[in-house]
Design an enzyme around this catalytic site. Structure first.
Site, PDB file in Angstrom:
ATOM      1  N   ASP A 187      16.025  -9.088   0.815  1.00  0.00           N
ATOM      2  CA  ASP A 187      14.927  -9.726   0.621  1.00  0.00           C
ATOM      3  C   ASP A 187      14.087  -8.645   0.569  1.00  0.00           C
ATOM      4  O   ASP A 187      14.302  -7.465   0.360  1.00  0.00           O
ATOM      5  CB  ASP A 187      15.018 -10.352   1.870  1.00  0.00           C
ATOM      6  CG  ASP A 187      14.087 -11.302   1.733  1.00  0.00           C
ATOM      7  OD1 ASP A 187      13.440 -11.770   1.959  1.00  0.00           O
ATOM      8  OD2 ASP A 187      14.288 -12.635   3.075  1.00  0.00           O
TER       9      ASP A 187
ATOM     10  N   HIS B 246      13.932 -25.060  -1.434  1.00  0.00           N
ATOM     11  CA  HIS B 246      12.963 -26.305  -1.258  1.00  0.00           C
ATOM     12  C   HIS B 246      12.368 -25.516  -0.946  1.00  0.00           C
ATOM     13  O   HIS B 246      11.082 -26.167  -0.475  1.00  0.00           O
ATOM     14  CB  HIS B 246      13.791 -26.851  -0.438  1.00  0.00           C
ATOM     15  CG  HIS B 246      13.284 -26.401   1.435  1.00  0.00           C
ATOM     16  ND1 HIS B 246      14.073 -27.260   2.357  1.00  0.00           N
ATOM     17  CD2 HIS B 246      13.793 -24.547   1.727  1.00  0.00           C
ATOM     18  CE1 HIS B 246      13.567 -26.226   3.410  1.00  0.00           C
ATOM     19  NE2 HIS B 246      14.023 -25.004   3.161  1.00  0.00           N
TER      20      HIS B 246
ATOM     21  N   ASP C 111       2.280 -22.972  15.013  1.00  0.00           N
ATOM     22  CA  ASP C 111       1.387 -21.814  15.253  1.00  0.00           C
ATOM     23  C   ASP C 111      -0.253 -22.523  14.118  1.00  0.00           C
ATOM     24  O   ASP C 111       0.227 -23.036  13.644  1.00  0.00           O
ATOM     25  CB  ASP C 111       1.922 -20.368  14.144  1.00  0.00           C
ATOM     26  CG  ASP C 111       0.726 -19.772  14.281  1.00  0.00           C
ATOM     27  OD1 ASP C 111       0.621 -18.804  15.247  1.00  0.00           O
ATOM     28  OD2 ASP C 111      -0.101 -19.205  13.792  1.00  0.00           O
ATOM     29  N   LYS C 112      -1.698 -22.093  14.826  1.00  0.00           N
ATOM     30  CA  LYS C 112      -2.993 -22.400  14.055  1.00  0.00           C
ATOM     31  C   LYS C 112      -2.600 -22.343  12.744  1.00  0.00           C
ATOM     32  O   LYS C 112      -3.408 -23.154  11.764  1.00  0.00           O
ATOM     33  CB  LYS C 112      -3.589 -22.026  15.096  1.00  0.00           C
ATOM     34  CG  LYS C 112      -3.967 -20.226  15.077  1.00  0.00           C
ATOM     35  CD  LYS C 112      -5.273 -19.747  15.799  1.00  0.00           C
ATOM     36  CE  LYS C 112      -4.770 -18.207  15.690  1.00  0.00           C
ATOM     37  NZ  LYS C 112      -6.836 -17.609  16.371  1.00  0.00           N
ATOM     38  N   VAL C 113      -2.000 -21.181  12.016  1.00  0.00           N
ATOM     39  CA  VAL C 113      -2.194 -20.536  10.780  1.00  0.00           C
ATOM     40  C   VAL C 113      -1.101 -21.687  10.006  1.00  0.00           C
ATOM     41  O   VAL C 113      -1.515 -21.728   8.891  1.00  0.00           O
ATOM     42  CB  VAL C 113      -1.477 -19.183  10.256  1.00  0.00           C
ATOM     43  CG1 VAL C 113      -2.112 -18.584   9.947  1.00  0.00           C
ATOM     44  CG2 VAL C 113      -2.357 -17.702  11.374  1.00  0.00           C
TER      45      VAL C 113
ATOM     46  N   GLY D 133      17.881 -13.488  -0.656  1.00  0.00           N
ATOM     47  CA  GLY D 133      16.407 -13.970   1.125  1.00  0.00           C
ATOM     48  C   GLY D 133      16.689 -14.720   2.563  1.00  0.00           C
ATOM     49  O   GLY D 133      16.600 -14.959   2.767  1.00  0.00           O
TER      50      GLY D 133
ATOM     51  N   LYS E 134      20.139 -19.401   0.535  1.00  0.00           N
ATOM     52  CA  LYS E 134      19.973 -20.827   1.638  1.00  0.00           C
ATOM     53  C   LYS E 134      18.597 -21.046   1.936  1.00  0.00           C
ATOM     54  O   LYS E 134      17.595 -19.786   1.809  1.00  0.00           O
ATOM     55  CB  LYS E 134      20.264 -20.297   3.102  1.00  0.00           C
ATOM     56  CG  LYS E 134      20.214 -21.173   4.232  1.00  0.00           C
ATOM     57  CD  LYS E 134      20.670 -20.708   5.759  1.00  0.00           C
ATOM     58  CE  LYS E 134      20.212 -19.328   5.909  1.00  0.00           C
ATOM     59  NZ  LYS E 134      19.066 -19.085   6.008  1.00  0.00           N
TER      60      LYS E 134
END
Length: 362
Positions: free
Chosen positions: A227, A266, A128-130, A204, A262
């Protein structure tokens, strides 16, 4: 003189060294072409066809009116065929001219499988461009250190930006769902770590796809998906699955005897990871455990596929997240002990994802 009789001025070793470097300068074109082919519906069309198709047949079946489209599509598909995303047969058209016929290739397996079990949405999100905008600020992030590349490009971290851009947030959630289905589907085939649990909290957990998979295999469980409010707003409905809106930073994690974490470590820096683990530790009974699913970086940068994929994943974290990185086993163990955990166990690996268990007692 045929191409096979052409005098070659370079050695095979020179070809490999130079052309690999040359290709890397243009490699971004391959996934971008692949994305366009998927968005045009060409890959799905080829997967559903009983025979290989010519570019003219493809444009006709997709009702593309542009008279030059077949030529452009042929150029795109022959590139993808050279990377084994497509198969190709050289034939002749009615006028005796060379014509290429295309079908799906060996590297298309995870791009044309059932909806929700493929990598299509993940690839579309990453390209995606973002998502791509941050890469143009990587040098600035290295030199100035004033934020991660994504934030420098968009004025907010990827997580905060998701909260203000509904379209990007939807794309992010669907990408996570598709990737989760693939990884968790393989993990649940052999991992038995939830059998003795009563309540599993997915910390999350996005829209709840992973918990759905866990509950489908262990219907005795109660699942809580924790979340952010705008994430669980799109949450799945499934027996035994409860969505709990909250923030890692401001709210306590719901209590459970097994906590699933999960792809969280990272995505953030060490300080956040440590605080997250401390909150997880507080939410667990003495006999409880945290199940971590994350890529694990080896100490040495080998050239095998799993290692290369892990380090590539680490670059995505570098470009898109605030301080995120793929850590080594030692780095995770040090963080876990600092958070109050007494033992760590390596349970299994699926593709480039590892399953670790953290226990409160040694």
């Amino acid at each position: 003189m045929s191409s096979g009789e052409t005098i070659v001025a370079t050695s095979p070793k020179e070809d490999e060294e130079y052309l690999v470097a040359f290709t890397q300068a243009m490699i971004s074109s391959v996934p971008l072409v692949l994305k366009a082919v998927m968005q045009l519906g060409i890959l799905e069309l080829l997967s559903e066809s009983s025979a290989q198709l010519s570019p003219t047949q493809i444009t006709s079946r997709l009702a593309i009116k542009n008279p030059d489209a077949a030529v452009t599509i042929d150029r795109m598909l022959r590139c993808l065929a050279s990377y084994a995303f497509l198969s190709c047969t050289l034939a002749q058209d009615k006028a005796g001219r060379p014509e290429r016929l295309y079908g799906v290739g060996p590297r298309s397996k995870y791009l044309v499988t059932d909806q929700g079990k493929n990598m299509v949405q993940w690839l579309i999100f990453i390209l995606d461009k973002v998502s791509l905008s941050g890469w143009f600020h990587l040098k600035d992030a290295v030199i100035k250190g004033e934020g991660d590349p994504f934030k420098l490009a968009n004025g907010a971290s990827v997580y905060d930006y998701s909260g203000i851009d509904p379209e990007f947030n939807h794309s992010f959630n669907i990408a996570m769902k598709c990737a989760s289905t693939q990884y968790m589907g393989k993990i649940m085939e052999s991992y038995q770590g939830f059998e003795n649990a009563r309540t599993v909290v997915d910390v999350g957990g996005g829209i709840g796809e992973c918990l759905k998979l866990i509950l489908s295999k262990h219907p005795h469980l109660r699942g809580k998906n924790f979340d952010l409010p705008y994430v669980v707003k799109e949450g799945l409905s499934y027996p035994g699955l409860e969505h709990v809106a909250g923030s890692f930073a401001d709210d306590p994690i719901p209590k459970g005897d097994a906590l699933l974490v999960k792809w969280q470590f990272h995505g953030f820096g060490d300080e956040f990871g440590l605080q997250l683990l401390k909150k997880c530790c507080a939410a667990l009974p003495v006999s409880g455990k945290v199940v971590v699913i994350d890529p694990i970086s080896p100490e040495y940068p080998g050239t095998d596929l799993v290692t290369r994929t892990t380090f590539t994943s680490d670059m995505i974290m570098l470009g898109m997240t605030p301080g995120g990185k793929d850590r080594t086993l030692k780095e995770i163990e040090v963080m876990a002990r600092a958070a109050g955990f007494g033992a760590m166990k390596v349970a299994c690996r699926a593709f480039n994802m590892w399953v670790l268990e953290l226990y409160k007692t040694s």
